[in-house]
Scaffold this motif. Structure first.
Motif, PDB file in Angstrom:
ATOM      1  N   LEU A   1       0.806  -1.213   0.000  1.00 44.50           N
ATOM      2  CA  LEU A   1       0.000   0.000   0.000  1.00 44.50           C
ATOM      3  C   LEU A   1       0.840   1.265   0.000  1.00 44.50           C
ATOM      4  N   GLN A   2       1.842   1.323   0.880  1.00 47.71           N
ATOM      5  CA  GLN A   2       2.644   2.545   0.968  1.00 47.71           C
ATOM      6  C   GLN A   2       3.747   2.520  -0.081  1.00 47.71           C
ATOM      7  N   PHE A   3       3.771   3.523  -0.940  1.00 47.76           N
ATOM      8  CA  PHE A   3       4.710   3.577  -2.048  1.00 47.76           C
ATOM      9  C   PHE A   3       5.561   4.830  -1.905  1.00 47.76           C
ATOM     10  N   THR A   4       6.858   4.687  -2.068  1.00 50.67           N
ATOM     11  CA  THR A   4       7.766   5.834  -1.991  1.00 50.67           C
ATOM     12  C   THR A   4       8.434   6.045  -3.342  1.00 50.67           C
ATOM     13  N   PRO A   5       8.125   7.138  -4.029  1.00 51.98           N
ATOM     14  CA  PRO A   5       8.786   7.400  -5.315  1.00 51.98           C
ATOM     15  C   PRO A   5      10.288   7.521  -5.135  1.00 51.98           C
ATOM     16  N   PRO A   6      11.058   7.026  -6.102  1.00 50.36           N
ATOM     17  CA  PRO A   6      12.527   7.118  -6.019  1.00 50.36           C
ATOM     18  C   PRO A   6      12.981   8.539  -6.292  1.00 50.36           C
ATOM     19  N   VAL A   7      13.000   9.377  -5.238  1.00 56.91           N
ATOM     20  CA  VAL A   7      13.247  10.800  -5.452  1.00 56.91           C
ATOM     21  C   VAL A   7      14.426  11.279  -4.627  1.00 56.91           C
ATOM     22  N   PRO A   8      15.146  12.281  -5.111  1.00 55.64           N
ATOM     23  CA  PRO A   8      16.208  12.902  -4.318  1.00 55.64           C
ATOM     24  C   PRO A   8      15.624  13.615  -3.101  1.00 55.64           C
ATOM     25  N   GLN A   9      16.273  13.502  -1.963  1.00 54.71           N
ATOM     26  CA  GLN A   9      15.764  14.085  -0.720  1.00 54.71           C
ATOM     27  C   GLN A   9      15.583  15.594  -0.805  1.00 54.71           C
ATOM     28  N   GLU A  10      16.449  16.271  -1.570  1.00 52.50           N
ATOM     29  CA  GLU A  10      16.432  17.730  -1.525  1.00 52.50           C
ATOM     30  C   GLU A  10      15.365  18.340  -2.423  1.00 52.50           C
ATOM     31  N   ASP A  11      14.704  17.552  -3.254  1.00 52.58           N
ATOM     32  CA  ASP A  11      13.745  18.114  -4.207  1.00 52.58           C
ATOM     33  C   ASP A  11      12.312  18.023  -3.695  1.00 52.58           C
ATOM     34  N   SER A  12      11.532  19.082  -3.927  1.00 54.74           N
ATOM     35  CA  SER A  12      10.113  19.083  -3.584  1.00 54.74           C
ATOM     36  C   SER A  12       9.264  18.582  -4.746  1.00 54.74           C
ATOM     37  N   VAL A  13       9.740  18.793  -5.964  1.00 55.36           N
ATOM     38  CA  VAL A  13       9.025  18.363  -7.162  1.00 55.36           C
ATOM     39  C   VAL A  13       9.877  17.349  -7.910  1.00 55.36           C
ATOM     40  N   ILE A  14       9.312  16.195  -8.150  1.00 57.96           N
ATOM     41  CA  ILE A  14      10.028  15.131  -8.858  1.00 57.96           C
ATOM     42  C   ILE A  14       9.262  14.753 -10.115  1.00 57.96           C
ATOM     43  N   VAL A  15       9.968  14.572 -11.211  1.00 60.42           N
ATOM     44  CA  VAL A  15       9.369  14.128 -12.463  1.00 60.42           C
ATOM     45  C   VAL A  15       9.880  12.734 -12.760  1.00 60.42           C
ATOM     46  N   ASP A  16       8.969  11.793 -12.876  1.00 66.77           N
ATOM     47  CA  ASP A  16       9.321  10.391 -13.117  1.00 66.77           C
ATOM     48  C   ASP A  16       8.634   9.935 -14.401  1.00 66.77           C
ATOM     49  N   GLU A  17       9.421   9.520 -15.388  1.00 68.21           N
ATOM     50  CA  GLU A  17       8.861   9.066 -16.667  1.00 68.21           C
ATOM     51  C   GLU A  17       8.934   7.549 -16.753  1.00 68.21           C
ATOM     52  N   ASP A  18       7.784   6.915 -17.018  1.00 63.35           N
ATOM     53  CA  ASP A  18       7.694   5.457 -17.115  1.00 63.35           C
ATOM     54  C   ASP A  18       7.655   5.013 -18.568  1.00 63.35           C
ATOM     55  N   PHE A  19       8.525   4.083 -18.921  1.00 63.02           N
ATOM     56  CA  PHE A  19       8.450   3.342 -20.177  1.00 63.02           C
ATOM     57  C   PHE A  19       8.356   1.871 -19.782  1.00 63.02           C
TER      58      PHE A  19
END
Length: 293
Positions: free
Chosen positions: A4-22
């Motif tokens: 259920l709990q999902f954590t996007p693979p994001v850098p700690q210092e960023d508030s906005v993350i862009v993740d593109e899925d192929f």
């Protein structure tokens, strides 16, 4: 299956993350995360579930899912029959509102945006007429720096709050209180089983067994968490699939659609279809064909 709990693979210092899925198919689990999510579907189709709400998704759709709101993009079966990378292509923006100082959102210039953000606790779909413009902005975000991404997303919210008037709500009264991990796992099992077996005869005993509780307890449990009966939810999934088949022209007639989506008669299908969509299957087909010309 604690998913259920999902954590996007994001850098700690960023508030906005862009993740593109192929991918060959989208992330196939009912999940949530603390970040608000904006998703642009570029390629792929299937069923979107946000809380207990469900509908079809398709290319060029843009969705906003609220923070901690359980959701899933369930890919159509063809994604699994022909599992080619790129069959499912989407860009997701994850925005952690908790990292934005409260004083910033209280600035007079942020008034419209702050009020808009309060409306998306559950989820919204962008009207199609705005999709091309917003989709173009989202596609450019992946090449921007961290600060440029933050500013671009703020501008997006400004556009959403000022220019977009006909948002489609992705909320039907699901969960007015937090859902625990154990409850999330159980609801995930129920939703996944329903999405995979909607065309079959799903009895109360069968679905209660999936939830590992008695049929009587299941009825109370499902109504408590979704504000609707399981039969209503199952019929919504079936009608949603019927609408997708109409849009894909993958049917020989209304009776074929009825039986292939789990209804035991065309009469019952017509009744439920009208109750769910507000029109008969024949009217829906005519309306869709007239829009497609």
């Amino acid at each position: 299956m604690k998913v259920l709990q999902f954590t996007p693979p994001v850098p700690q210092e960023d508030s906005v993350i862009v993740d593109e899925d192929f991918l060959s198919h989208f992330y196939n689990y009912f999940h949530r995360h603390k970040q608000l999510q904006i998703t642009l579907i570029i390629n792929g189709s299937g069923t979107l579930m946000v809380g207990n709400y469900s509908q079809s998704f398709k290319p060029n759709d843009v969705y906003i899912v609220g923070a901690n709101q359980p959701h899933i993009f369930k890919s159509d079966p063809h994604h699994f029959i022909h599992p080619q990378v790129g069959n499912a292509h989407a860009i997701h923006i994850f925005f952690d509102l908790e990292r934005i100082p409260k004083a910033f959102l209280e600035l007079p210039e942020m008034g419209l945006i702050s009020r808009f953000l309060k409306t998306i606790q559950n989820g919204l779909q962008l009207p199609p007429k705005h999709a091309i413009q917003v989709g173009g902005v989202i596609k450019k975000l992946k090449n921007k720096s961290s600060l440029e991404r933050l500013l671009a997303v703020i501008k997006l919210f400004q556009y959403f709050s000022k220019e977009v008037k006909e948002w489609k709500s992705l909320h039907t009264g699901f969960l007015s209180y937090p859902i625990s991990d154990s409850e999330g796992i159980r609801m995930n099992d129920i939703f996944q089983f329903t999405l995979d077996h909607y065309a079959e005869n799903i009895t109360l005993d069968r679905i209660a067994d999936i939830a590992n509780i008695t049929p009587h307890a299941f009825c109370k449990y499902f109504k408590k968490h979704t504000r609707k009966t399981y039969n209503t939810f199952l019929n919504e999934i079936r009608i949603n699939e019927a609408c997708k088949r109409i849009m894909n022209s993958s049917y020989d007639g209304i009776s074929t659609i009825a039986y292939s989506t789990g209804f035991n008669s065309a009469t019952n299908f017509n009744r439920v279809f009208r109750k769910t969509t507000g029109m008969s299957p024949s009217d829906y087909i005519r309306a869709y064909k007239s829009k497609s010309r």
